[in-house]
Design a protein around this motif. Sequence first.
Motif, PDB file in Angstrom:
ATOM      1  N   GLY A 113       0.809  -1.213   0.000  1.00  0.00           N
ATOM      2  CA  GLY A 113       0.000   0.000   0.000  1.00  0.00           C
ATOM      3  C   GLY A 113       0.843   1.264   0.000  1.00  0.00           C
ATOM      4  O   GLY A 113       0.506   2.250  -0.671  1.00  0.00           O
ATOM      5  N   LEU A 114       1.952   1.253   0.744  1.00  0.00           N
ATOM      6  CA  LEU A 114       2.850   2.402   0.737  1.00  0.00           C
ATOM      7  C   LEU A 114       3.379   2.682  -0.666  1.00  0.00           C
ATOM      8  O   LEU A 114       3.635   3.829  -1.033  1.00  0.00           O
ATOM      9  CB  LEU A 114       4.028   2.167   1.683  1.00  0.00           C
ATOM     10  CG  LEU A 114       3.775   2.298   3.184  1.00  0.00           C
ATOM     11  CD1 LEU A 114       5.054   2.015   3.950  1.00  0.00           C
ATOM     12  CD2 LEU A 114       3.246   3.682   3.530  1.00  0.00           C
ATOM     13  N   ALA A 115       3.551   1.613  -1.443  1.00  0.00           N
ATOM     14  CA  ALA A 115       4.034   1.758  -2.816  1.00  0.00           C
ATOM     15  C   ALA A 115       2.919   2.133  -3.791  1.00  0.00           C
ATOM     16  O   ALA A 115       3.147   2.231  -4.989  1.00  0.00           O
ATOM     17  CB  ALA A 115       4.711   0.466  -3.271  1.00  0.00           C
ATOM     18  N   GLY A 116       1.694   2.300  -3.258  1.00  0.00           N
ATOM     19  CA  GLY A 116       0.578   2.697  -4.100  1.00  0.00           C
ATOM     20  C   GLY A 116      -0.133   1.552  -4.776  1.00  0.00           C
ATOM     21  O   GLY A 116      -0.895   1.764  -5.726  1.00  0.00           O
ATOM     22  N   LEU A 117       0.093   0.323  -4.293  1.00  0.00           N
ATOM     23  CA  LEU A 117      -0.499  -0.856  -4.920  1.00  0.00           C
ATOM     24  C   LEU A 117      -1.731  -1.305  -4.137  1.00  0.00           C
ATOM     25  O   LEU A 117      -1.640  -1.554  -2.935  1.00  0.00           O
ATOM     26  CB  LEU A 117       0.517  -1.992  -4.982  1.00  0.00           C
ATOM     27  CG  LEU A 117       1.825  -1.686  -5.734  1.00  0.00           C
ATOM     28  CD1 LEU A 117       2.797  -2.837  -5.594  1.00  0.00           C
ATOM     29  CD2 LEU A 117       1.548  -1.390  -7.202  1.00  0.00           C
ATOM     30  N   GLN A 118      -2.845  -1.417  -4.802  1.00  0.00           N
ATOM     31  CA  GLN A 118      -4.062  -1.909  -4.160  1.00  0.00           C
ATOM     32  C   GLN A 118      -4.095  -3.439  -4.142  1.00  0.00           C
ATOM     33  O   GLN A 118      -4.719  -4.040  -3.277  1.00  0.00           O
ATOM     34  CB  GLN A 118      -5.299  -1.372  -4.899  1.00  0.00           C
ATOM     35  CG  GLN A 118      -5.394   0.144  -4.899  1.00  0.00           C
ATOM     36  CD  GLN A 118      -5.418   0.718  -3.492  1.00  0.00           C
ATOM     37  OE1 GLN A 118      -6.143   0.226  -2.629  1.00  0.00           O
ATOM     38  NE2 GLN A 118      -4.631   1.761  -3.253  1.00  0.00           N
TER      39      GLN A 118
END
Length: 228
Positions: A113-118
Amino acid sequence: MTDVLIQARNLSRAYHNGREQICVLQGLSLELRAGESVAVIGPSGSGKSTLLNLLNGLLPPDSGELQLFGRTHSLLTDSDWAELRRTRIATLFQDGNLIPTLTVSRNIAFRAGLAGLQEHEGRALLEQLDIADTAHRYPDQLSGGQRQRAALACAFAMRPALILADEPTGSLDYATAQRVAPLFFDAIRERALGALIVTHNPELAQRCDRILELREGALRPWDSAVSS
């Protein structure tokens, strides 16, 4: 591969102990490309951890040139470095660096999530690393080897471009390390990642594309004949 992830020239870093200045790195140069794995070996105290901290932005060099992903370190703000560590640089520490209040599966989801991945492939990674049964356990319920493999799953789940690893199999027993190491290097090549691996393990180092020795503050190609 032609993409240069790390370009370092003549890096130096010193510490001050009272009035004494201790040079740890001096005139260090390095190039790392996507899809390439490089092992860094050297005795304790030679500056390997300092090098990792320079490359992930936790320490600035005193002098020299450093570029990551084509961006000059001196032009990167603290926010820029934080974003790179969230999205492009995965650092694997010996202790695993898991969040103690989250289960393994939630650690993986949080890191992705921190990397922007759902969506992420955490479950598949845990199965590949033979720790699927740890998904709902907390870090303090795991062995050292399980924590290290969970940290590997977190790192790959964020889909980084660069992995900086400090003894990534150091807490694993020999049989488990023999199973995990091929998965680690297969993932690096299949995903075209760059990996800089600090290790004292000669078998792990020899799986890398190149082996460099950190000696007298600089990196040099490892000469097995001299070392032996």
